[in-house]
Design a protein around this motif. Structure first.
Motif, PDB file in Angstrom:
ATOM      1  N   ALA A  29       0.835  -1.203   0.000  1.00 36.35           N
ATOM      2  CA  ALA A  29       0.000   0.000   0.000  1.00 36.35           C
ATOM      3  C   ALA A  29       0.873   1.258   0.000  1.00 36.35           C
ATOM      4  O   ALA A  29       0.581   2.227  -0.722  1.00 36.35           O
ATOM      5  CB  ALA A  29      -0.931  -0.010   1.210  1.00 36.35           C
ATOM      6  N   MET A  30       1.950   1.248   0.775  1.00 36.56           N
ATOM      7  CA  MET A  30       2.858   2.388   0.816  1.00 36.56           C
ATOM      8  C   MET A  30       3.530   2.579  -0.547  1.00 36.56           C
ATOM      9  O   MET A  30       3.631   3.695  -1.056  1.00 36.56           O
ATOM     10  CB  MET A  30       3.923   2.176   1.896  1.00 36.56           C
ATOM     11  CG  MET A  30       4.969   3.259   1.931  1.00 36.56           C
ATOM     12  SD  MET A  30       4.319   4.856   2.407  1.00 36.56           S
ATOM     13  CE  MET A  30       4.312   4.640   4.165  1.00 36.56           C
ATOM     14  N   HIS A  31       3.962   1.482  -1.138  1.00 34.10           N
ATOM     15  CA  HIS A  31       4.596   1.541  -2.454  1.00 34.10           C
ATOM     16  C   HIS A  31       3.636   2.117  -3.495  1.00 34.10           C
ATOM     17  O   HIS A  31       4.024   2.967  -4.313  1.00 34.10           O
ATOM     18  CB  HIS A  31       5.055   0.138  -2.861  1.00 34.10           C
ATOM     19  CG  HIS A  31       5.624   0.068  -4.232  1.00 34.10           C
ATOM     20  ND1 HIS A  31       6.882   0.517  -4.544  1.00 34.10           N
ATOM     21  CD2 HIS A  31       5.090  -0.393  -5.392  1.00 34.10           C
ATOM     22  CE1 HIS A  31       7.094   0.340  -5.839  1.00 34.10           C
ATOM     23  NE2 HIS A  31       6.023  -0.224  -6.368  1.00 34.10           N
ATOM     24  N   GLU A  32       2.408   1.663  -3.483  1.00 34.42           N
ATOM     25  CA  GLU A  32       1.416   2.161  -4.436  1.00 34.42           C
ATOM     26  C   GLU A  32       1.147   3.645  -4.235  1.00 34.42           C
ATOM     27  O   GLU A  32       1.008   4.397  -5.206  1.00 34.42           O
ATOM     28  CB  GLU A  32       0.122   1.365  -4.314  1.00 34.42           C
ATOM     29  CG  GLU A  32       0.235  -0.035  -4.879  1.00 34.42           C
ATOM     30  CD  GLU A  32      -1.056  -0.835  -4.717  1.00 34.42           C
ATOM     31  OE1 GLU A  32      -1.969  -0.377  -3.993  1.00 34.42           O
ATOM     32  OE2 GLU A  32      -1.137  -1.909  -5.323  1.00 34.42           O
ATOM     33  N   ALA A  33       1.101   4.095  -2.984  1.00 35.95           N
ATOM     34  CA  ALA A  33       0.868   5.514  -2.705  1.00 35.95           C
ATOM     35  C   ALA A  33       2.039   6.365  -3.202  1.00 35.95           C
ATOM     36  O   ALA A  33       1.836   7.428  -3.812  1.00 35.95           O
ATOM     37  CB  ALA A  33       0.646   5.726  -1.214  1.00 35.95           C
ATOM     38  N   VAL A  34       3.245   5.891  -2.961  1.00 39.45           N
ATOM     39  CA  VAL A  34       4.430   6.631  -3.413  1.00 39.45           C
ATOM     40  C   VAL A  34       4.459   6.691  -4.938  1.00 39.45           C
ATOM     41  O   VAL A  34       4.708   7.753  -5.526  1.00 39.45           O
ATOM     42  CB  VAL A  34       5.717   5.986  -2.845  1.00 39.45           C
ATOM     43  CG1 VAL A  34       6.960   6.550  -3.515  1.00 39.45           C
ATOM     44  CG2 VAL A  34       5.799   6.175  -1.345  1.00 39.45           C
ATOM     45  N   CYS A  35       4.213   5.577  -5.587  1.00 42.21           N
ATOM     46  CA  CYS A  35       4.216   5.535  -7.049  1.00 42.21           C
ATOM     47  C   CYS A  35       3.120   6.430  -7.633  1.00 42.21           C
ATOM     48  O   CYS A  35       3.343   7.109  -8.635  1.00 42.21           O
ATOM     49  CB  CYS A  35       4.055   4.109  -7.554  1.00 42.21           C
ATOM     50  SG  CYS A  35       5.533   3.111  -7.326  1.00 42.21           S
ATOM     51  N   ALA A  36       1.959   6.424  -7.021  1.00 45.29           N
ATOM     52  CA  ALA A  36       0.863   7.267  -7.505  1.00 45.29           C
ATOM     53  C   ALA A  36       1.243   8.744  -7.406  1.00 45.29           C
ATOM     54  O   ALA A  36       0.979   9.531  -8.333  1.00 45.29           O
ATOM     55  CB  ALA A  36      -0.404   6.993  -6.711  1.00 45.29           C
ATOM     56  N   GLU A  37       1.886   9.139  -6.322  1.00 45.87           N
ATOM     57  CA  GLU A  37       2.305  10.535  -6.156  1.00 45.87           C
ATOM     58  C   GLU A  37       3.385  10.899  -7.173  1.00 45.87           C
ATOM     59  O   GLU A  37       3.349  11.972  -7.774  1.00 45.87           O
ATOM     60  CB  GLU A  37       2.815  10.772  -4.738  1.00 45.87           C
ATOM     61  CG  GLU A  37       3.233  12.194  -4.463  1.00 45.87           C
ATOM     62  CD  GLU A  37       2.129  13.220  -4.632  1.00 45.87           C
ATOM     63  OE1 GLU A  37       2.452  14.374  -4.975  1.00 45.87           O
ATOM     64  OE2 GLU A  37       0.948  12.878  -4.423  1.00 45.87           O
ATOM     65  N   ARG A  38       4.329  10.021  -7.374  1.00 42.63           N
ATOM     66  CA  ARG A  38       5.389  10.284  -8.363  1.00 42.63           C
ATOM     67  C   ARG A  38       4.802  10.388  -9.761  1.00 42.63           C
ATOM     68  O   ARG A  38       5.223  11.235 -10.560  1.00 42.63           O
ATOM     69  CB  ARG A  38       6.438   9.180  -8.318  1.00 42.63           C
ATOM     70  CG  ARG A  38       7.319   9.271  -7.108  1.00 42.63           C
ATOM     71  CD  ARG A  38       8.379   8.199  -7.130  1.00 42.63           C
ATOM     72  NE  ARG A  38       9.182   8.246  -5.923  1.00 42.63           N
ATOM     73  CZ  ARG A  38       9.933   7.258  -5.497  1.00 42.63           C
ATOM     74  NH1 ARG A  38      10.000   6.125  -6.174  1.00 42.63           N
ATOM     75  NH2 ARG A  38      10.636   7.384  -4.394  1.00 42.63           N
TER      76      ARG A  38
ATOM     77  N   LYS B 276       1.778  11.329 -10.540  1.00 38.30           N
ATOM     78  CA  LYS B 276       1.046  12.596 -10.604  1.00 38.30           C
ATOM     79  C   LYS B 276       2.005  13.746 -10.871  1.00 38.30           C
ATOM     80  O   LYS B 276       1.746  14.606 -11.707  1.00 38.30           O
ATOM     81  CB  LYS B 276       0.282  12.831  -9.307  1.00 38.30           C
ATOM     82  CG  LYS B 276      -0.506  14.117  -9.272  1.00 38.30           C
ATOM     83  CD  LYS B 276      -1.166  14.305  -7.912  1.00 38.30           C
ATOM     84  CE  LYS B 276      -1.833  15.633  -7.786  1.00 38.30           C
ATOM     85  NZ  LYS B 276      -0.902  16.754  -7.776  1.00 38.30           N
TER      86      LYS B 276
END
Length: 59
Positions: A11-20, A22
């Motif tokens: 979940a943390m990885h997905e959140a970081v990737c989504a922000e990057r 964006k």
């Protein structure tokens, strides 16, 4: 590593990737606007492609 740990890390990885992603899309949008402005200025600005074509056509 427990199943909960894996889920939390994923979940943390997905959140970081989504922000990057964006941020990358925002940067690409700004770059596209700059390129569009440059093309517009080349087409209609002084010494533009339009003026060059007129000189070629008028001879």
């Amino acid at each position: 590593m427990s199943e909960d740990d894996v889920a939390a890390r994923l979940a943390m990885h997905e959140a970081v990737c989504a922000e990057r992603w964006k941020q990358a899309k925002d940067r690409l949008g700004r770059i596209e606007m700059v390129f569009a402005a440059i093309v517009l200025l080349l087409l209609v600005g002084e010494g533009s492609v339009v003026a060059l074509l007129r000189r070629l056509i008028d001879g």
